[in-house]
Design an enzyme around this catalytic site. Structure first.
Site, short mmCIF file in Angstrom:
data_model
loop_
_atom_site.label_atom_id
_atom_site.label_comp_id
_atom_site.label_asym_id
_atom_site.label_seq_id
_atom_site.Cartn_x
_atom_site.Cartn_y
_atom_site.Cartn_z
N LYS A 178 0.71 -1.13 0.30
CA LYS A 178 0.01 0.13 0.07
C LYS A 178 0.82 1.34 -0.08
O LYS A 178 1.51 1.18 -0.08
CB LYS A 178 -0.84 -0.09 0.92
CG LYS A 178 -1.82 -1.10 1.55
CD LYS A 178 -2.37 -1.63 0.14
CE LYS A 178 -2.73 -3.45 0.27
NZ LYS A 178 -4.51 -3.30 1.00
C1 LIG Z 1 -5.17 -4.72 1.62
C2 LIG Z 1 -7.21 -4.09 1.20
C3 LIG Z 1 -7.46 -4.82 2.59
C4 LIG Z 1 -6.75 -5.59 3.74
O1 LIG Z 1 -5.94 -4.79 4.82
P1 LIG Z 1 -4.21 -5.55 5.02
O2 LIG Z 1 -4.13 -4.49 5.98
O3 LIG Z 1 -4.41 -6.79 4.14
O4 LIG Z 1 -5.85 -6.30 5.94
C5 LIG Z 1 -8.72 -4.29 2.31
N1 LIG Z 1 -8.98 -3.68 1.66
C6 LIG Z 1 -8.86 -2.82 0.39
C7 LIG Z 1 -9.01 -2.80 -1.26
C8 LIG Z 1 -7.29 -3.51 0.29
O5 LIG Z 1 -6.19 -3.58 -1.18
#
Ligand SMILES: *Cc1c(COP(=O)(O)O)cnc(C)c1O
Length: 378
Positions: A178
């Protein structure tokens, strides 16, 4: 994602040296400071650091009181966690098509609303914001709660407002893929005092022995433990400073490439819900075959279709309605029979088949990327 470097290493070392590793230790401060920075970056009144984006979604749903019998609208194109989070609080996900912007289609939201719908989770995919004006208007009309999934768009804005701070609640992720990366982590955003108190309580096993809970007069209920430690927060604080400059570079690069690609007669640049501050760059071909032909010119783009767990047809446990215990099954508590079929969001599949993500090539000079784009936009 910004690179992880010496500053994160030093920050983590400081947290370890100070020895106050849990956030509620008497002299702990990194998590409080990080939450303060998140509030400043997003404009949300409250920010709560948690251990993942999935956790943030679940805590937000719990905070909003979503539960058994409730239907939650989620897009058919998103990381599977968006669809599984409602299940964890006892609700069921209802799949909604996306439109050409690659985000949830407001018109299909209207079609999927039933008397049991309680919430919408719009997902800002790959830095592309949803049509929040339309979504908030629909939510208001039907009395629905909006929980923005901004996990893939930390730091991005929609018409000047930070994603995650526009709906009633927002969820961020700090997973390694992210915009803000500390390996794993997340946060809940809200400007509502009661939602915040409930999210904080849920993320800390009811938190009834902590003085801060008294203020909001929210009786302790059973929760989980998704508290972060101080090492994570110390690193996150460093990463946070890198997010907006990184996004600004991407925004400038996108602004320089998109007009060139827009001249092509073979594809269109994907429409955007806030074109002025756009960061994501994808192109839409008229047919699947045309998209495959584009993909053959490797290096600059990839078709979205290959994105495994981002596409609803690959959400096997949801299709099977399979939970960790057969009696803990929200579909048995739903007010109507819910079924999932591979063709239920055919429009989403069609759009994904025809869409290619453009690599902004930040490692290369702009002039090189502009020349590449000119060669492709024939
Ligand atoms: C990565 C992601 C999540 C979950 O995040 P984590 O930190 O991996 O649990 C939820 N929604 C979207 C759209 C994501 O890309």
């Amino acid at each position: 994602m910004p690179a992880m470097g010496i500053c994160e290493w030093i920050a983590a070392g400081r947290a370890i040296a100070e020895g106050q590793l849990t956030r509620y230790a008497e002299k702990a401060h990194f998590t409080d400071e990080f939450e303060q920075s998140l509030r400043e970056m997003t404009g949300a009144k409250h920010a709560l650091a948690v251990t993942s984006g999935t956790g943030a979604l679940i805590a937000a749903l719990a905070a909003a009181g979503i539960g058994p019998g409730d239907e939650v609208l989620v897009p058919a194109y998103t990381w599977m966690a968006t669809a599984t989070a409602p299940v964890m609080v006892g609700a069921v996900p209802i799949l909604v098509d996306i439109n050409e912007t690659l985000t949830i289609d407001p018109e299909d939201i209207e079609r999927k609303i039933t008397p049991y719908t309680r919430a919408i989770i719009p997902v800002h995919m790959g830095n592309a914001p949803c049509d929040m004006d339309a979504i908030m208007a629909i939510a208001k009309k039907h009395g629905l709660i909006v929980i923005e999934d901004a996990c893939q768009s930390v730091g991005v804005t929609y018409k000047g407002r930070a994603l995650g701070s526009i709906g009633h609640l927002g969820a961020l992720s700090f997973n390694k893929m992210k915009n803000l990366n500390i390996g794993e982590g997340g946060a809940v955003l809200t400007s509502d005092d009661q939602y915040f108190a409930r999210a904080r309580s849920y993320h800390d096993l009811g938190a009834m022995i902590r003085g801060h809970e008294d203020r909001y007069n929210e009786p302790a209920f059973i929760g989980v433990n998704m508290k972060v430690n101080e090492i994570q927060s110390a690193m996150a604080q460093v990463q946070l400073r890198k997010v907006l400059p990184m996004l600004e570079r991407q925004r400038r690069r996108r602004a320089s490439l998109a007009p060139i690609l827009a001249r092509s007669s073979q594809f269109q640049v994907t429409p955007h819900n806030d074109a002025e501050s756009a960061i994501s760059l994808t192109v839409l071909a008229p047919t699947r075959e045309a998209a495959i032909a584009l993909e053959d010119r490797k290096g600059i783009w990839n078709r979205l279709r290959d994105n495994s767990k981002h596409i609803y047809t690959n959400w096997e446990p949801i299709f099977a309605k399979r939970t960790f215990h057969p009696k803990m099954n929200p579909w048995a508590w739903a007010k109507r029979e819910i079924t999932y079929t591979p063709d239920m969001c055919a429009r989403t599949l069609d759009i994904l088949e025809r869409t290619c993500v453009v690599n902004l090539g930040l490692k290369y000079p702009t002039c090189v990327m502009r020349r590449v784009a000119k060669g492709l936009a024939v």
